[in-house]
Motif scaffolding. Structure first.
Motif, PDB file in Angstrom:
ATOM      1  N   ASP A   1     -79.748 -43.096 -56.598  1.00  0.00           N
ATOM      2  CA  ASP A   1     -79.853 -43.387 -55.204  1.00  0.00           C
ATOM      3  C   ASP A   1     -80.451 -41.972 -54.551  1.00  0.00           C
ATOM      4  O   ASP A   1     -80.057 -41.055 -54.128  1.00  0.00           O
ATOM      5  CB  ASP A   1     -78.190 -43.316 -54.477  1.00  0.00           C
ATOM      6  CG  ASP A   1     -78.279 -43.370 -53.022  1.00  0.00           C
ATOM      7  OD1 ASP A   1     -79.138 -43.835 -52.380  1.00  0.00           O
ATOM      8  OD2 ASP A   1     -77.208 -43.203 -52.395  1.00  0.00           O
ATOM      9  N   TRP A   2     -81.848 -41.974 -54.722  1.00  0.00           N
ATOM     10  CA  TRP A   2     -82.688 -40.876 -54.082  1.00  0.00           C
ATOM     11  C   TRP A   2     -82.429 -40.775 -52.624  1.00  0.00           C
ATOM     12  O   TRP A   2     -82.555 -39.530 -52.550  1.00  0.00           O
ATOM     13  CB  TRP A   2     -83.934 -41.004 -54.619  1.00  0.00           C
ATOM     14  CG  TRP A   2     -84.360 -40.934 -56.185  1.00  0.00           C
ATOM     15  CD1 TRP A   2     -84.649 -42.109 -57.056  1.00  0.00           C
ATOM     16  CD2 TRP A   2     -83.941 -39.851 -56.946  1.00  0.00           C
ATOM     17  NE1 TRP A   2     -84.744 -41.293 -58.294  1.00  0.00           N
ATOM     18  CE2 TRP A   2     -84.502 -40.053 -58.384  1.00  0.00           C
ATOM     19  CE3 TRP A   2     -83.852 -38.384 -56.593  1.00  0.00           C
ATOM     20  CZ2 TRP A   2     -84.263 -39.105 -59.196  1.00  0.00           C
ATOM     21  CZ3 TRP A   2     -83.651 -37.451 -57.659  1.00  0.00           C
ATOM     22  CH2 TRP A   2     -83.890 -37.987 -58.909  1.00  0.00           C
ATOM     23  N   ILE A   3     -82.605 -41.568 -52.044  1.00  0.00           N
ATOM     24  CA  ILE A   3     -81.940 -41.306 -50.512  1.00  0.00           C
ATOM     25  C   ILE A   3     -80.995 -40.474 -50.345  1.00  0.00           C
ATOM     26  O   ILE A   3     -80.987 -39.456 -49.496  1.00  0.00           O
ATOM     27  CB  ILE A   3     -82.359 -42.925 -49.817  1.00  0.00           C
ATOM     28  CG1 ILE A   3     -83.690 -43.210 -49.779  1.00  0.00           C
ATOM     29  CG2 ILE A   3     -81.822 -42.480 -48.137  1.00  0.00           C
ATOM     30  CD1 ILE A   3     -83.708 -44.818 -49.187  1.00  0.00           C
ATOM     31  N   GLY A   4     -79.805 -41.012 -50.942  1.00  0.00           N
ATOM     32  CA  GLY A   4     -78.720 -40.365 -50.757  1.00  0.00           C
ATOM     33  C   GLY A   4     -78.609 -38.959 -51.287  1.00  0.00           C
ATOM     34  O   GLY A   4     -78.144 -37.993 -50.668  1.00  0.00           O
ATOM     35  N   ALA A   5     -79.199 -38.777 -52.500  1.00  0.00           N
ATOM     36  CA  ALA A   5     -79.530 -37.567 -53.293  1.00  0.00           C
ATOM     37  C   ALA A   5     -80.037 -36.458 -52.304  1.00  0.00           C
ATOM     38  O   ALA A   5     -79.569 -35.445 -52.126  1.00  0.00           O
ATOM     39  CB  ALA A   5     -80.093 -37.727 -54.350  1.00  0.00           C
ATOM     40  N   ILE A   6     -81.303 -36.934 -51.901  1.00  0.00           N
ATOM     41  CA  ILE A   6     -82.142 -35.928 -50.992  1.00  0.00           C
ATOM     42  C   ILE A   6     -81.321 -35.584 -49.778  1.00  0.00           C
ATOM     43  O   ILE A   6     -81.278 -34.457 -49.311  1.00  0.00           O
ATOM     44  CB  ILE A   6     -83.541 -36.623 -50.780  1.00  0.00           C
ATOM     45  CG1 ILE A   6     -84.069 -36.554 -52.135  1.00  0.00           C
ATOM     46  CG2 ILE A   6     -84.101 -35.599 -49.838  1.00  0.00           C
ATOM     47  CD1 ILE A   6     -85.570 -37.615 -51.853  1.00  0.00           C
ATOM     48  N   THR A   7     -80.688 -36.620 -49.181  1.00  0.00           N
ATOM     49  CA  THR A   7     -80.053 -36.264 -47.897  1.00  0.00           C
ATOM     50  C   THR A   7     -78.910 -35.188 -47.989  1.00  0.00           C
ATOM     51  O   THR A   7     -78.705 -34.372 -47.339  1.00  0.00           O
ATOM     52  CB  THR A   7     -79.624 -37.508 -47.393  1.00  0.00           C
ATOM     53  OG1 THR A   7     -80.538 -38.470 -47.194  1.00  0.00           O
ATOM     54  CG2 THR A   7     -78.812 -37.211 -45.890  1.00  0.00           C
ATOM     55  N   ALA A   8     -77.821 -35.597 -49.349  1.00  0.00           N
ATOM     56  CA  ALA A   8     -76.755 -34.850 -49.439  1.00  0.00           C
ATOM     57  C   ALA A   8     -77.466 -33.270 -49.845  1.00  0.00           C
ATOM     58  O   ALA A   8     -76.749 -32.458 -49.324  1.00  0.00           O
ATOM     59  CB  ALA A   8     -75.993 -35.492 -50.464  1.00  0.00           C
ATOM     60  N   THR A   9     -78.266 -33.517 -50.568  1.00  0.00           N
ATOM     61  CA  THR A   9     -78.912 -32.036 -50.897  1.00  0.00           C
ATOM     62  C   THR A   9     -79.300 -31.117 -49.865  1.00  0.00           C
ATOM     63  O   THR A   9     -79.088 -29.991 -49.504  1.00  0.00           O
ATOM     64  CB  THR A   9     -80.018 -32.211 -52.037  1.00  0.00           C
ATOM     65  OG1 THR A   9     -79.562 -32.738 -53.343  1.00  0.00           O
ATOM     66  CG2 THR A   9     -80.507 -30.641 -52.539  1.00  0.00           C
ATOM     67  N   LEU A  10     -80.292 -31.791 -48.792  1.00  0.00           N
ATOM     68  CA  LEU A  10     -80.574 -31.330 -47.662  1.00  0.00           C
ATOM     69  C   LEU A  10     -79.436 -30.589 -46.729  1.00  0.00           C
ATOM     70  O   LEU A  10     -79.236 -29.660 -46.263  1.00  0.00           O
ATOM     71  CB  LEU A  10     -81.758 -32.061 -46.908  1.00  0.00           C
ATOM     72  CG  LEU A  10     -82.990 -32.251 -47.606  1.00  0.00           C
ATOM     73  CD1 LEU A  10     -83.717 -33.394 -46.656  1.00  0.00           C
ATOM     74  CD2 LEU A  10     -83.508 -30.874 -47.701  1.00  0.00           C
ATOM     75  N   ALA A  11     -78.536 -31.684 -46.619  1.00  0.00           N
ATOM     76  CA  ALA A  11     -77.556 -31.213 -45.861  1.00  0.00           C
ATOM     77  C   ALA A  11     -76.488 -30.244 -46.137  1.00  0.00           C
ATOM     78  O   ALA A  11     -76.060 -29.193 -45.493  1.00  0.00           O
ATOM     79  CB  ALA A  11     -76.543 -32.419 -45.541  1.00  0.00           C
ATOM     80  N   LEU A  12     -76.431 -30.001 -47.701  1.00  0.00           N
ATOM     81  CA  LEU A  12     -75.557 -29.085 -48.095  1.00  0.00           C
ATOM     82  C   LEU A  12     -76.262 -27.745 -48.241  1.00  0.00           C
ATOM     83  O   LEU A  12     -75.611 -26.616 -48.040  1.00  0.00           O
ATOM     84  CB  LEU A  12     -74.981 -29.507 -49.650  1.00  0.00           C
ATOM     85  CG  LEU A  12     -74.089 -30.303 -49.887  1.00  0.00           C
ATOM     86  CD1 LEU A  12     -74.074 -31.004 -51.346  1.00  0.00           C
ATOM     87  CD2 LEU A  12     -72.606 -29.942 -49.184  1.00  0.00           C
ATOM     88  N   THR A  13     -77.693 -27.906 -48.281  1.00  0.00           N
ATOM     89  CA  THR A  13     -78.435 -26.639 -48.350  1.00  0.00           C
ATOM     90  C   THR A  13     -78.141 -25.940 -46.865  1.00  0.00           C
ATOM     91  O   THR A  13     -78.060 -24.794 -46.869  1.00  0.00           O
ATOM     92  CB  THR A  13     -79.871 -26.879 -48.632  1.00  0.00           C
ATOM     93  OG1 THR A  13     -80.020 -27.305 -49.865  1.00  0.00           O
ATOM     94  CG2 THR A  13     -80.751 -25.685 -48.396  1.00  0.00           C
TER      95      THR A  13
END
Length: 564
Positions: free
Chosen positions: A241-253
């Motif tokens: 789930d790349w959309i979820g992965a990228i969104t979560a990574t950006l949010a956590l960053t």
């Protein structure tokens, strides 16, 4: 702050040898006393050969990250000497690793579930080793910061992968024991990082603490390929789930960056405000997307399990209390009790080794009685340890005033960490062990970062108020008082004004020490209160009986059987 010299650490080879021997003993024996074992299931409680290799691989892999984390903290003065400048640059050598590690932890866990735990764990070890080599040869501070960020990525893949490997390979009836060993060696790794890391910096230079990671990483990869079984990958469950992965990574960053920088810039700084507010819509979109997509990175159904949700909330609380304590205890030892750096490290080592010794027993007890009783008693004991540290003053005697509190903290955390991890893994289906481990690891990392950001301003506020009140009592001039108060963010490291009368210097120093003790007591009360709050949470959210644990495991096994 950190003293150098050949006498700092004695005979490091003996430390390494004893640690290796200790690990071998853990893997080769069943440590629980005979009274906890019945004759008919004793053989079932021993690891198979394949399981032993898996435990060895995971403790060595995660040990790389734990050792590096504690060793690099000692290298800040040496980095300043090499690259020049103030402490801010070297500080980002530490923070770039913490930022990427916390931000990518969910991604690492999700990739384990999609592409195979053994494969992703191996990638993490390989990336960590390559980044360590880059760190060791870095010719500029910028290169070192980037390499450390890459190390964080490797750590984000191997950390959730290590626990997920245990969940995949170790039989359920031995999983608590395996996690106890993993927790024990994690504690040993922290102590080893302090001892061996300090010795390497003093005798071989700071580059050695990075270059030394490469040989054990190659050994881990060899074991992983030759002796650890590959997990089966569901072809219908291998899409990321790349959309979820990228969104979560950006949010956590953004969240992690905002928290880290708040301790330096303050909560009102535009960068901090932008980061903390900017992560909110990303998190909202992430959870909306995960609730709608067919194959989510983070199955929200996991949080419907009370044990899983409770264990992760408890992780946030317990690691927040621990993080605040570990930040201010060394400052007390170094600046108030006037320990050397070596003495300060040795003063904390009992906590590490108590965890290492007790955790191996706790894992088996979890398998016997369940987690709830341990997760209520453990934080209670840890909380008492924090509260005990409120009593000592500026002339504390270690064995009488400090050691009892450190002992209780070690016992309490030993009784807490292993049941927490076991509860998380037991609550997750086999196909979701990676993301379950990633969630728990991310919770602990964010808790440690958040505790520093919150405890720092509280300590400074209490320190400033107490200092101002006492400076007025001893009658220093208004100009000198304001000059001292302007440096209150330095806490006990405040340098006295050059125009301070010599007759008042001793009194001012005593006032600064007393003000620090006041702030230290406030943080210990805060840490103890958070730990006790964890007791309440565990009592109401974590399952109590062995019967409940068995029923839950049987239900998960049935679900897994239908899914295959």
């Amino acid at each position: 702050m950190f003293h150098t010299g050949n006498d700092r650490f004695h005979q490091p080879s003996n430390v390494l040898a004893s640690t290796a021997g200790y690990l071998d003993t853990l893997l080769a024996t069943t440590p629980i006393k005979e009274t906890l074992m019945s004759s008919e299931n004793r053989n079932d409680e021993r690891f198979t050969k394949q399981e032993r290799w898996t435990v060895l691989t995971t403790v060595l892999g995660s040990g790389l990250a734990f050792i590096e984390g504690s060793a690099v903290n000692l290298a800040v003065p040496a980095l300043q000497e090499t690259f020049g400048g103030d402490v801010l640059g070297p500080q980002w050598v530490i923070e770039s690793y913490a930022l990427v590690l916390a931000a990518c932890m969910l991604l690492g866990g999700a990739l384990c579930d999609r592409w195979g735990t053994r494969r992703v764990f191996g990638w993490g070890v390989a990336i960590f080793a390559a980044a360590s080599l880059w760190c060791g040869i870095a010719g500029s501070l910028t290169n070192l910061v980037i390499a450390r960020a890459l190390q964080g990525l490797g750590g984000a893949l191997l950390m959730p992968g290590s626990l997920a490997l245990l969940g995949n390979v170790i039989a359920r009836e031995r999983r608590g024991k395996a996690i106890g060993i993993w927790s024990a060696f994690s504690a040993v790794s922290l102590g080893l990082g302090l001892v061996a890391g300090g010795w390497l910096i003093d005798n071989a230079g700071w580059r050695a603490i990075f270059l030394i990671n490469v040989p054990p990483a190659l050994f881990i990869l060899w074991i992983l390929r030759s002796s650890v079984p590959a997990d089966k990958i569901d072809p219908d469950h291998d899409k990321v789930d790349w959309i979820g992965a990228i969104t979560a990574t950006l949010a956590l960053t953004l969240l992690t960056y905002g928290i880290i920088e708040s301790s330096r810039l303050g909560w009102k700084d535009p960068q901090v405000i932008f980061s903390l507010l900017g992560c909110l819509p990303l998190f909202v979109f992430f959870f909306f997307w995960e609730s709608r997509t067919r194959d989510p990175m983070l199955p929200l159904a996991l949080f419907q399990d009370r044990n899983f949700t409770g264990a992760n909330l408890l992780t946030l609380l317990i690691y927040s209390s621990l993080g605040a304590s570990l930040l201010f205890m060394p400052m007390n030892f170094l600046q108030i009790q006037h320990y050397t750096a070596t003495q300060a490290g040795l003063a904390i080592l009992p906590f590490v080794f108590i965890m290492a010794f007790v955790s191996q027993y706790i894992g088996k007890i979890v398998d016997k009685v369940g987690a709830r009783i341990l997760l209520t008693v453990g934080p209670t004991i840890a909380g008492l340890g924090y509260f005990l540290l409120v009593i000592p003053g500026t002339d504390a005697h270690y064995w009488r005033d400090l050691f009892p509190a450190i002992f209780l903290q070690g016992i309490g955390m030993s009784m807490t960490v292993t049941p927490l991890v076991t509860t998380v893994l037991s609550a997750a289906p086999t196909s979701e062990l990676g993301i379950a481990s990633g969630i728990n690891n991310a919770a602990s990392r964010l808790a440690m970062v958040l505790s520093v950001a919150i405890a720092g301003p509280i300590a400074i506020a209490v320190f400033g108020m107490d200092l101002q009140k006492d400076l007025e009592k001893i009658g220093v001039s208004e100009t000198i008082k304001q000059e001292i108060l302007e440096k209150q963010t330095d806490l006990a490291a405040i340098e006295l004004p050059t125009d301070l009368p010599e007759s008042q210097a001793e009194a001012v120093n005593a006032t600064i020490a007393d003000a620090f003790i006041a702030s230290f007591r406030a943080i210990m009360i805060l840490s103890g209160g958070i730990a006790i709050l964890g007791v309440v949470l565990a009592y109401f959210m974590i399952g109590i009986k062995k019967k409940e644990l068995v029923e839950q495991k049987e239900e998960i096994q049935n679900l897994d059987a239908h899914a295959m």
